[in-house]
Design an enzyme around this catalytic site. Structure first.
Site, PDB file in Angstrom:
ATOM      1  N   HIS A  68       0.818  -1.220   0.000  1.00 45.32           N
ATOM      2  CA  HIS A  68       0.000   0.000   0.000  1.00 45.32           C
ATOM      3  C   HIS A  68       0.856   1.277   0.000  1.00 45.32           C
ATOM      4  O   HIS A  68       0.996   1.929  -1.021  1.00 45.32           O
ATOM      5  CB  HIS A  68      -0.938  -0.029   1.203  1.00 45.32           C
ATOM      6  N   GLU A  83      -4.047  -4.876   9.076  1.00 43.61           N
ATOM      7  CA  GLU A  83      -4.310  -3.808   8.110  1.00 43.61           C
ATOM      8  C   GLU A  83      -3.385  -2.605   8.247  1.00 43.61           C
ATOM      9  O   GLU A  83      -3.831  -1.488   8.518  1.00 43.61           O
ATOM     10  CB  GLU A  83      -5.777  -3.375   8.199  1.00 43.61           C
ATOM     11  N   HIS A 136      -1.489   0.498   6.945  1.00 41.98           N
ATOM     12  CA  HIS A 136      -1.689   1.397   5.801  1.00 41.98           C
ATOM     13  C   HIS A 136      -0.547   2.423   5.727  1.00 41.98           C
ATOM     14  O   HIS A 136       0.497   2.154   5.167  1.00 41.98           O
ATOM     15  CB  HIS A 136      -3.059   2.060   5.883  1.00 41.98           C
ATOM     16  N   GLU A 191      -4.790  -0.073  10.832  1.00 44.57           N
ATOM     17  CA  GLU A 191      -6.217   0.224  10.870  1.00 44.57           C
ATOM     18  C   GLU A 191      -6.959  -0.595  11.922  1.00 44.57           C
ATOM     19  O   GLU A 191      -8.089  -0.271  12.289  1.00 44.57           O
ATOM     20  CB  GLU A 191      -6.851   0.003   9.486  1.00 44.57           C
TER      21      GLU A 191
END
Length: 272
Positions: free
Chosen positions: A208, A246, A248, A263
């Site tokens: 990401h 998660e 990011h 996240e």
């Protein structure tokens, strides 16, 4: 930490500032304490946050169609734009941002004037390049674009179909590096437009965000595999497992530590 941290940046006050995307909140972390600044409209989904050239921080609210500004004292203002996502400060001191939904790159000058240019295909993250121009990922065009000070765009299609690039940063080698979330790869483009791609060991890792680390390597988050990746300018790849889920956004603080926005509800510090 209650909330879902997404974007993260070091502010002009040396603190870590981050977005809580699901809660509509901007957070500040310093000296072990978290301070929250609700935006008043929880449906805006604040995403990317960057330190501006005006001793404040700027953030994008994709769903709320707003470009926000928060001072280190917590005063928030915003302006209406169309589906903003990526943001950065250019070499000209202006704030540059992408309008992902509208397919535009826009420049907010220090005088408040807004100009822009169309870049079709969901322009996403944006960064100042080593050549003084702005470089950005064009997610659904599967391309990298360059926009110069005269707002003239040039688009470089990626060799891999469905690469879907997202994160992008200036590297330590006079090139620009980016993540291919769709292809599971890290890419490099030099000032002449030559592209090199490095496949990750796990192609569905969903890389990401990406930054240049203090060690001269590139570091990137893998959203699906919950790992922090490292790639040297020669293409050697290693990984570090992260707690939670998660990952990011990520940034580098003044002391040389990497910070990852998880996240699942945490900021993770990584010693390089």
């Amino acid at each position: 930490m209650p909330g879902a941290p997404y974007g993260i940046a070091v502010g002009p006050d040396g603190a870590l500032w981050f977005t809580l995307v699901a809660q509509g909140v901007i957070g500040r972390f310093a000296e072990g304490l978290v301070r929250s600044h609700p935006l008043g409209q929880s449906d805006g989904q604040p995403t990317v946050i960057v330190a501006g050239a005006d001793d404040a921080l700027w953030f994008t609210e994709f769903q709320g169609d707003r470009l926000g500004r928060i001072t280190v004292d917590g005063a928030v203002t915003s302006r209406s734009v169309d589906g903003p996502y990526g943001a950065c400060v250019g070499s000209d001191g202006a704030l540059w941002f992408t309008e992902l939904r509208a397919g535009r790159v826009r420049r907010l000058g220090v005088d408040g004037e807004v100009t822009g240019v169309e870049v079709d295909g969901m322009p996403s993250m944006i960064t100042p390049g080593p050549d003084g121009a702005l470089w950005l990922t064009v997610n659904q065009a599967h391309a990298i674009a360059r926009v110069d000070a005269d707002l003239a765009p040039r688009v470089y299609p990626l060799p891999t179909p469905s690469a879907a690039p997202v994160g992008i940063t200036a590297g330590p080698d006079n090139a620009v590096w980016f993540t291919e979330i769709g292809a599971g790869a890290i890419g490099r483009i030099d000032p002449d437009g030559e592209i090199t791609e490095f496949a990750l060991p796990v192609t569905d890792a969903r890389p990401h965000a990406i930054v240049t680390g203090p060690d001269g390597a590139l570091w990137f988050t893998e959203w699906a595999s919950c790992r922090l990746g490292r790639i040297t300018v020669d293409g050697a790849i290693t990984h570090l497992d992260l707690p939670g889920a998660e990952p990011h956004g990520l940034t580098v603080d003044a002391a040389g530590y990497l910070w990852v926005a998880m996240e699942s509800g945490a900021l993770v510090q990584v010693s390089v």
